[in-house]
Write an enzyme that holds these catalytic residues in place. Structure first.
Site, mmCIF file in Angstrom:
data_model
loop_
_atom_site.group_PDB
_atom_site.id
_atom_site.type_symbol
_atom_site.label_atom_id
_atom_site.label_comp_id
_atom_site.label_asym_id
_atom_site.label_seq_id
_atom_site.Cartn_x
_atom_site.Cartn_y
_atom_site.Cartn_z
ATOM 1 C CG HIS A 313 -2.247 -1.098 1.204
ATOM 2 N ND1 HIS A 313 -2.597 -0.667 0.459
ATOM 3 C CD2 HIS A 313 -1.923 -2.228 1.504
ATOM 4 C CE1 HIS A 313 -4.131 -1.501 0.257
ATOM 5 N NE2 HIS A 313 -3.994 -2.634 1.115
ATOM 6 C CD GLU A 363 -4.716 -9.541 2.780
ATOM 7 O OE1 GLU A 363 -4.374 -8.502 2.024
ATOM 8 O OE2 GLU A 363 -4.362 -9.300 4.026
HETATM 9 ZN ZN ZN Z 1 -4.795 -4.439 1.101
#
Ligand code: ZN
Length: 399
Positions: A313, A363
């Site tokens: 990120h 995820e």
């Molecule tokens: Zn993430």
């Protein structure tokens, strides 16, 4: 600009090869030396005597002693792997030899003669640790006892595959150690896993990334962004693309453009993707991770949250996507992404069943922009980004 770059590259290559060759341009008084023998067998290149110093042909002697020799053009580096498990490095034209990381300095540098590298005789003794070296008027005799115990068998297993293209000579000791640790794995499995870094624990020996702004940058538990790293090329997303909670959501230039394209295409198909997380600063990631450790414990935090410097990120190339229709994995938006994300250069970064490679629990919401070409290969081969990186990006420079 491209032309200029090509010119610079050419001159770099020119300078490098010049450094390599320059040693042979020096004026030497050279005469033929002795016949070289190893354990009674003659090596088919004689030694040479230059200014009264005895030089032996490096590759021929090393290979006769059972070592494998590799070469890296970039810095004229010779790397040899011995049957004793030693890694020997030497830059042609230098007077230094490095055995298992330990540097040894000599009076005379190696030289290039007739296209081959010749090293002073004392380098041979330091590098391959023979039991005896005998000279007389006609010959030079190198003797070494060749053992064949269990450890040598393990080294042999590793050396047997050292010709394969995914074998990195500089990882020799790691292949040996991992082969000892995981005796049931095939050698190809050992090499595959070591190349992915799996012989180390997560966060152990983390490497600082040299080119953090590269689109194909690999950020994970083994590769860390430099401290203080920040992404500058960021674009703010319109509220309609996000969960619209008043926060700012930013993505890096091209990742932003392709995300918008992807989101709009999904919208045309009657779907609605909402960005839940995008660019994060190092400090933001630090707080996020520390909070996770505080609330859920370190083990759990490491499964779901990256330590600062280790989060994708922070590059602005990763995005977490949500839907208003419940658990993301079961939404039509997730199904759509599974089918189409790669067409826009995005990949599902932490897939199910690959936790042992990525270091993260599955995820379904986390996507990474890698560009359309890479995404297509990753999609078609069903591999993780780590595997893609090891297979297509990592440079094996020793030949
Ligand atoms: Zn993430």
């Amino acid at each position: 600009m491209k032309k200029l770059l090509a010119m610079i590259m050419t001159s770099i290559i020119f300078v490098t090869s010049l450094t390599c060759v320059s040693v042979s341009c020096q004026e030497f008084e050279t005469r033929l030396g002795f016949v070289v023998e190893f354990n009674g067998e003659t090596i088919d290149s004689a030694s040479v005597i230059i200014n009264n110093t005895h030089y032996v042909p490096l590759r021929k002697v090393f290979e006769k002693m059972g070592a494998y020799v590799f070469y890296r053009n970039r810095d004229c580096q010779v790397l040899a792997l011995s049957r004793d498990g030693d890694t020997i490095r030497h830059i042609v034209g230098s007077n230094i030899i490095i055995v298992n990381g330990e540097q040894k300095e000599f009076e005379n540098p190696s030289v290039l003669e007739n296209g081959g590298t010749y090293i002073p005789i004392e380098m041979v003794s330091a590098a391959l640790n023979p039991d005896r070296i005998l000279y007389d008027n006609q010959q030079l005799n190198i003797q070494k006892y060749l053992f064949n115990n269990n450890y040598h068998k393990i080294i042999k297993d590793v050396l047997d595959v050292c010709g394969s293209s995914n074998f990195y000579p500089e990882r020799f000791q790691r292949y040996i150690d991992y082969h000892v640790k995981m005796p049931d794995y095939s050698m190809q499995e050992v090499i595959f896993r070591v190349n992915l870094g799996l012989d180390y624990s997560f966060y152990e020996n983390a490497t600082t990334i040299e080119q953090p702004y590269d689109l194909l940058v690999l950020v994970n538990k083994y590769f860390k962004l430099p401290e203080g790293y920040e992404q500058y090329n960021l674009v703010k997303m319109g509220r309609e693309y996000t969960v619209n909670d008043g926060k700012q959501y930013l993505l890096a230039g091209v990742a932003y453009e392709k995300y918008i394209e992807m989101s709009d295409a999904a919208k045309k198909d009657g779907l609605s993707m909402k960005v839940l997380s995008a660019y994060r600063t190092e400090n933001y990631q630090r707080n996020l991770y520390n909070n996770k450790v505080r609330t859920t414990g370190k083990v759990n935090a490491d499964n779901y949250s990256a330590r600062p410097g280790h989060s994708e990120h922070q590059t602005g190339l990763a995005v977490d996507i949500s839907s208003t229709k419940g658990t993301f994995e079961y939404t039509p938006e997730f199904k759509w992404l599974q089918k189409h994300a790669h067409e826009y250069g995005y990949i599902l970064r932490y897939p199910k069943g690959k936790e042992w490679i990525t270091g993260y629990s599955y995820e379904p919401w986390h996507y990474r922009y890698v560009g359309v070409d890479a995404a297509k290969i990753i999609y078609e081969e069903g591999i993780t980004y780590e595997e893609y990186y090891a297979k297509y990006i990592s440079q094996n420079e020793f030949r």
